[in-house]
Each structure stands twice: as C-alpha cells, then as structure tokens.
Design a protein around this motif. Structure first.
Motif, PDB file in Angstrom:
ATOM      1  N   UNK A   1     -34.815 -10.635  16.337  1.00 22.04           N
ATOM      2  CA  UNK A   1     -33.442 -10.477  16.831  1.00 22.04           C
ATOM      3  C   UNK A   1     -32.445 -11.332  16.028  1.00 22.04           C
ATOM      4  N   UNK A   2     -31.344 -10.702  15.644  1.00 30.30           N
ATOM      5  CA  UNK A   2     -30.321 -11.411  14.855  1.00 30.30           C
ATOM      6  C   UNK A   2     -29.018 -10.629  14.917  1.00 30.30           C
ATOM      7  N   UNK A   3     -27.921 -11.341  14.670  1.00 30.64           N
ATOM      8  CA  UNK A   3     -26.614 -10.675  14.586  1.00 30.64           C
ATOM      9  C   UNK A   3     -25.933 -11.127  13.297  1.00 30.64           C
ATOM     10  N   UNK A   4     -25.415 -10.162  12.552  1.00 28.60           N
ATOM     11  CA  UNK A   4     -24.613 -10.462  11.369  1.00 28.60           C
ATOM     12  C   UNK A   4     -23.251  -9.808  11.536  1.00 28.60           C
ATOM     13  N   UNK A   5     -22.193 -10.553  11.226  1.00 27.93           N
ATOM     14  CA  UNK A   5     -20.872  -9.920  11.180  1.00 27.93           C
ATOM     15  C   UNK A   5     -20.433  -9.960   9.719  1.00 27.93           C
TER      16      UNK A   5
ATOM     17  N   UNK B   1     -20.440 -14.370   9.814  1.00 28.39           N
ATOM     18  CA  UNK B   1     -21.065 -14.946  11.016  1.00 28.39           C
ATOM     19  C   UNK B   1     -22.505 -14.464  11.047  1.00 28.39           C
ATOM     20  N   UNK B   2     -23.404 -15.357  11.399  1.00 31.01           N
ATOM     21  CA  UNK B   2     -24.779 -14.896  11.609  1.00 31.01           C
ATOM     22  C   UNK B   2     -25.441 -15.745  12.689  1.00 31.01           C
ATOM     23  N   UNK B   3     -26.327 -15.107  13.408  1.00 32.87           N
ATOM     24  CA  UNK B   3     -27.138 -15.829  14.381  1.00 32.87           C
ATOM     25  C   UNK B   3     -28.547 -15.270  14.302  1.00 32.87           C
ATOM     26  N   UNK B   4     -29.492 -16.133  14.029  1.00 28.53           N
ATOM     27  CA  UNK B   4     -30.896 -15.713  13.978  1.00 28.53           C
ATOM     28  C   UNK B   4     -31.517 -16.158  15.291  1.00 28.53           C
TER      29      UNK B   4
ATOM     30  N   UNK C   1     -12.780  -2.176   8.821  1.00 31.51           N
ATOM     31  CA  UNK C   1     -13.235  -2.956   9.981  1.00 31.51           C
ATOM     32  C   UNK C   1     -14.358  -3.889   9.576  1.00 31.51           C
ATOM     33  N   UNK C   2     -14.565  -4.914  10.397  1.00 28.75           N
ATOM     34  CA  UNK C   2     -15.797  -5.701  10.244  1.00 28.75           C
ATOM     35  C   UNK C   2     -16.942  -4.837  10.750  1.00 28.75           C
ATOM     36  N   UNK C   3     -18.126  -5.119  10.254  1.00 25.96           N
ATOM     37  CA  UNK C   3     -19.310  -4.443  10.776  1.00 25.96           C
ATOM     38  C   UNK C   3     -20.241  -5.499  11.376  1.00 25.96           C
ATOM     39  N   UNK C   4     -20.628  -5.262  12.624  1.00 25.06           N
ATOM     40  CA  UNK C   4     -21.582  -6.160  13.279  1.00 25.06           C
ATOM     41  C   UNK C   4     -22.932  -5.448  13.283  1.00 25.06           C
ATOM     42  N   UNK C   5     -23.913  -6.039  12.614  1.00 24.64           N
ATOM     43  CA  UNK C   5     -25.250  -5.432  12.619  1.00 24.64           C
ATOM     44  C   UNK C   5     -26.126  -6.264  13.548  1.00 24.64           C
TER      45      UNK C   5
END
Lengths: 179, 46
Positions: free
Chosen positions: A68-72, A81-84, B35-39
């Motif tokens: 699970x992770x989020x990248x903007x 932005x990132x969250x691992x 736009x920004x993309x949130x993955x």
C-alpha cells in the motif's frame, strides 16, 4: 479506498484525479468498483510491471501484490507527495488533503514533512476474510499485519530512530570528508 | 525492500496499464490535462 471515496469531492476540488492500482485483472477490479461504487478508475497491473517499476512488490502475499502506498504527481510529472504504508498502518487521509490544499495554493510545493499515519482496526469483514485465508489457503501473511499490532507501535518508532541515526551518521561522514 | 521507491522530488516513472473497463491508461497522458494525479497502490481483492 472507502475513505478516499468519501473525500473524493475534496480531492477533485484541489485539481487532483485519483487512480487506484492493484494486480487484480479487469474483471475482478470491475466487480470491486461496482460493489464499492467508486467514483475513480481502478488500474490493473496484471503483469506487475508498475509495482516492480515503483519497487512496491510485496512478494510474501498471494503470489506478489502491491504494497500500500500513495503518490501525488504534479502536472509536470514530479512526485510532490508520497506515503509508503502497511496494511494495518496507513497514511491519515487528512494529511493528504491538507497537503493537496496547500499544493493548490502553491503548485511548486513538495511534501518534506513526515507523513502522519494511523492504525487500521480490521472490520468484521476483513477479519472474516483473514480467517478464511488462513484456514482455506494456509495464508498466514494477512494475519501477521494485525497480529503484529501489539508490538508494531514499538518496532516502528525504533526503526525510524535507527534510520534517522543512520542519516545523521552519513551527513557527519560527508562533513568530515569535506563534501 | 523499499530502496528504489521513487521519492518526493523525483520524476514519476511513466507507465501504461489497462483500467477496469479495459481502456488504456498512461500516466503521462493523464497528466496532460493539467491536474495532479494521485496513484493509490492497494493490495487488491482478497
């Protein structure tokens, strides 16, 4: 995912589009999207090329799934932005939204702060699925995330401290060598 | 695990995949609309 769905209007307000990626095939992803009535697209990394590219393969579960992770990513293609995350310990979405709001006002902004995370208490549905995975598939990995709950609040800060001390040691070495 | 994960400030590695509705998705193309993309990487269906 349910939390992101709830906050999606705010996410869009801050000029951001979300895409959720897993290794599930399209048919299964369509079922999840329809069951959860998700307002954003699901991406299907069936060959695991993207999770390998981002070094987010968790090889210990279900033959290899995404960690699970989020990248903007800003429109220029830069990660701002990132969250691992872990299965039971994930970024607090409020932190993500606060960042998006600040980024909306200042598009050059990148997140340099530590990411706030919170513990996820498994729902009854999740618990049932974990038990099913253990009993029918002999898979103990899912249980590990939640079973570690009593010791993880101690282990995670220790790991962070160790990393911090390592970084400090590295910068001292560089200063000593005149770099 | 984790040493080669792209960091804040890095250019996001481009990729192409299928969406759940079996349409083609490319990160680079999705960013073109400004736009920004949130993955969100997630475990998937259990």
């Amino acid at each position: 995912m349910a939390e992101i769905k709830k906050q999606y209007a705010d996410i869009i307000k801050y000029k951001t589009r979300a895409y959720a990626l897993s290794v599930d095939p399209p048919k299964q992803s369509r079922a999840v999207a329809s069951e959860m009535m998700l307002p954003f697209d699901l991406l299907c990394d069936v060959k695991k090329t993207v999770i390998r590219l981002y070094d987010l393969v968790n090889p210990f579960e279900h033959g290899g799934i995404a960690r699970p992770a989020i990248f903007i990513i800003n429109p220029g293609g830069k990660i701002c932005y990132r969250s691992i995350d872990g299965t039971a310990h994930r970024v607090d979405l409020t932190h993500v939204l606060n960042f998006l709001k600040a980024h909306y006002d200042n598009p050059d902004l990148t997140n340099t702060e530590p990411v706030d995370k919170k513990w996820i208490i498994p729902s009854w549905k999740t618990t049932r699925q974990i038990l099913k995975n253990m009993m029918l598939r002999g898979n103990l990995a899912d249980w590990k995330h939640y079973g570690m709950f009593p010791v993880s609040p101690i282990i995670i800060p220790l790991k962070k401290l160790k990393r911090k001390l390592g970084e400090k040691g590295k910068s001292n070495d560089q200063a000593d060598s005149g770099l | 695990m984790g040493s080669n994960i792209p960091d804040v400030g890095d250019m996001a590695p481009d990729f192409k995949v299928l969406t759940a509705s079996e349409e083609h998705f490319q990160l680079k193309a999705a960013l073109k609309n400004g736009h920004n993309v949130m993955v969100i990487f997630f475990r998937g269906h259990w």
